[in-house]
Scaffold this active site. Structure first.
Site, PDB file in Angstrom:
ATOM      1  N   TYR A   1      41.867  39.615  43.301  1.00 47.53           N
ATOM      2  CA  TYR A   1      41.904  40.546  42.170  1.00 47.53           C
ATOM      3  C   TYR A   1      42.035  39.801  40.845  1.00 47.53           C
ATOM      4  CZ  TYR A   1      44.098  43.854  38.893  1.00 47.53           C
ATOM      5  OH  TYR A   1      44.424  44.599  37.781  1.00 47.53           O
TER       6      TYR A   1
ATOM      7  N   LYS B   1      39.216  39.173  37.832  1.00 48.82           N
ATOM      8  CA  LYS B   1      39.511  39.731  36.500  1.00 48.82           C
ATOM      9  C   LYS B   1      39.508  38.619  35.448  1.00 48.82           C
ATOM     10  CE  LYS B   1      40.462  43.465  35.482  1.00 48.82           C
ATOM     11  NZ  LYS B   1      39.596  44.578  35.008  1.00 48.82           N
TER      12      LYS B   1
END
Length: 432
Positions: free
Chosen positions: A237, A241
């Protein structure tokens, strides 16, 4: 910033929100419509096959939620017509050029009218498939910037990221943007195009080998963790990002852009009412596991601070940052939105609050009986956690394995179930 100043800016503005059915997007939409009904138009990009499916998602997954009850009460019988007038839902796909829009007239209208583009689309699953996370969190950011550059009168692009793009570094961390290819551990070679090729090659190889959908999912999850840790990030994640931020910084040119980095986003604090949340989010999975009696011990430092921030505060920060950036036209500004300085929450607080809350309001199991909880046992090191696991569960698992072999796999079901649960806990601890 004064409320009147914010309302003045939002008056007659056209805003495109990606990830329209997401948690923060709903709260943002409700807030704008409630405080500034004179907003010109909110365009919501949702993943849908066609306009009919998109409309269905609007009514069932967005405005049909309890979140909008105050606005419904305020509008009365005019609620449906108000929503129809102010919201245009758009079927699209953030992982494609032009955001997957096929209606050329609508595309032209958006490029002509948009004042603000808010990118909220993301997968927040720490353990997401790498192809999915890379497509949405990284390449999706690229396509959003490409689209923003076509908008003639766009005043600001707002990209919502996460504070945890900074990984596990300690000390004072300045809110600087990431340069393309920059890594947390200094390892060179990070290139988004190479990452994309790694994903494509791995998928091609798995399909040639005849891997099942389940095996492909597991392999792609493992690949994401491997690639993240190769360059110093703890999970898929935050890695994807961080690369998404790189895409924004590299490609935006002269577009005024702002990056918002919230910490762990939780339920609403105040607006439109306290305690609204949807689904099992990042930290919520731990709370649910504890409430069900399945999480009795964990790894952590009780004196460490866990930074959580209510969703309505994040939305307020997005609005204020959006307006400030549009007015001052800075090259790029980054805002971290968190609570640990002004209102620190320690893991010991969570341990205590969880015990008190679920003792008073126990989870009711499938048999209709309340689940009795005790305080979570917290291990302060991975070594102590692994010793606890070995003593409590792994010895039993080894005994089951031997018994299973001796009795012609009679205990296979019990063995497989326990093995699966142990692997799940170990992976959860490793990722978090």
């Amino acid at each position: 910033m004064e409320l009147g100043s914010a309302l003045q800016f939002l008056d007659n503005k056209s805003i495109l929100v990606t990830g329209g059915t997401g948690f923060l997007a709903k709260i943002f939409v409700e807030k704008i419509l409630r405080v500034q009904p004179n907003v010109k138009k909110l365009y919501l990009l949702v993943r849908a096959a066609d306009h009919k499916s998109a409309i269905h998602r609007l009514h069932h997954e967005i405005v049909g939620k309890d979140l909008f009850r105050n606005l419904k009460k305020k509008c009365g019988t005019n609620f449906s017509s108000f929503i129809s007038q102010k919201i245009t839902v758009i079927p699209g796909d953030l992982t494609h050029q032009d955001l997957g829009l096929h209606d050329s007239d609508l595309l032209q209208l958006l490029c002509k009218e948009l004042d603000v583009l808010l990118n909220l689309a993301a997968t927040t699953n720490f353990d997401e498939r790498y192809d999915v996370a890379l497509g949405l969190n990284t390449l999706g950011a690229k396509y959003v910037v490409d689209f923003a550059k076509k908008c003639a009168k766009l005043q600001v692009l707002v990209h919502v990221s996460t504070a945890y793009v900074s990984g596990e570094r300690s000390g004072l961390i300045v809110e600087n943007s990431y340069r393309m290819g920059e890594t947390l551990n200094g390892v060179s070679g990070l290139d988004v195009n190479i990452e994309k090729q790694v994903v494509e090659d791995q998928l091609h190889l798995l399909r040639l080998q005849g891997a099942s959908d389940k095996d492909i999912t597991i392999a792609m999850k493992d690949l994401g963790i491997q690639r993240a840790r190769r360059y110093g990030w703890p999970n898929t994640y935050v890695f994807t990002k961080a690369m998404g931020e790189m895409m924004v910084g590299e490609l935006k040119d002269i577009i005024p852009a702002v990056i918002i980095r919230p910490t762990i986003v939780t339920s609403t604090y105040k607006e439109p009412f306290p305690g609204w949340v949807e689904g099992i989010r990042t930290i919520d999975s731990l709370a649910v596991g504890y409430a069900k009696g399945k999480l009795t011990f964990f790894l952590g430092d009780l004196e460490a601070i866990v930074d959580v921030i209510p969703a309505d505060m994040v939305v307020n920060a997005i609005i204020v940052a959006m307006i400030a950036e549009a007015r001052h036209q800075q090259p790029q500004t980054i805002y971290q939105v968190g609570s640990s300085i002004r209102n620190p929450l320690r893991y010991s607080n969570l341990q205590d609050y969880g015990f008190r809350y679920f003792t008073k309001n126990p989870w009711i199991n499938k048999d209709g009986k309340p689940v009795i909880v005790s305080k979570v046992t917290v291990m302060n090191s991975m070594d102590s956690f692994q010793r606890y696991m070995a003593f409590r569960y792994l010895l039993l698992l080894k005994g089951l394995e031997l018994a299973n072999a001796a009795f012609c796999h009679f205990f296979q079901g019990v063995y497989s179930n326990l093995n699966r649960k142990i692997n799940w806990v170990m992976r959860l601890v490793d990722i978090y």
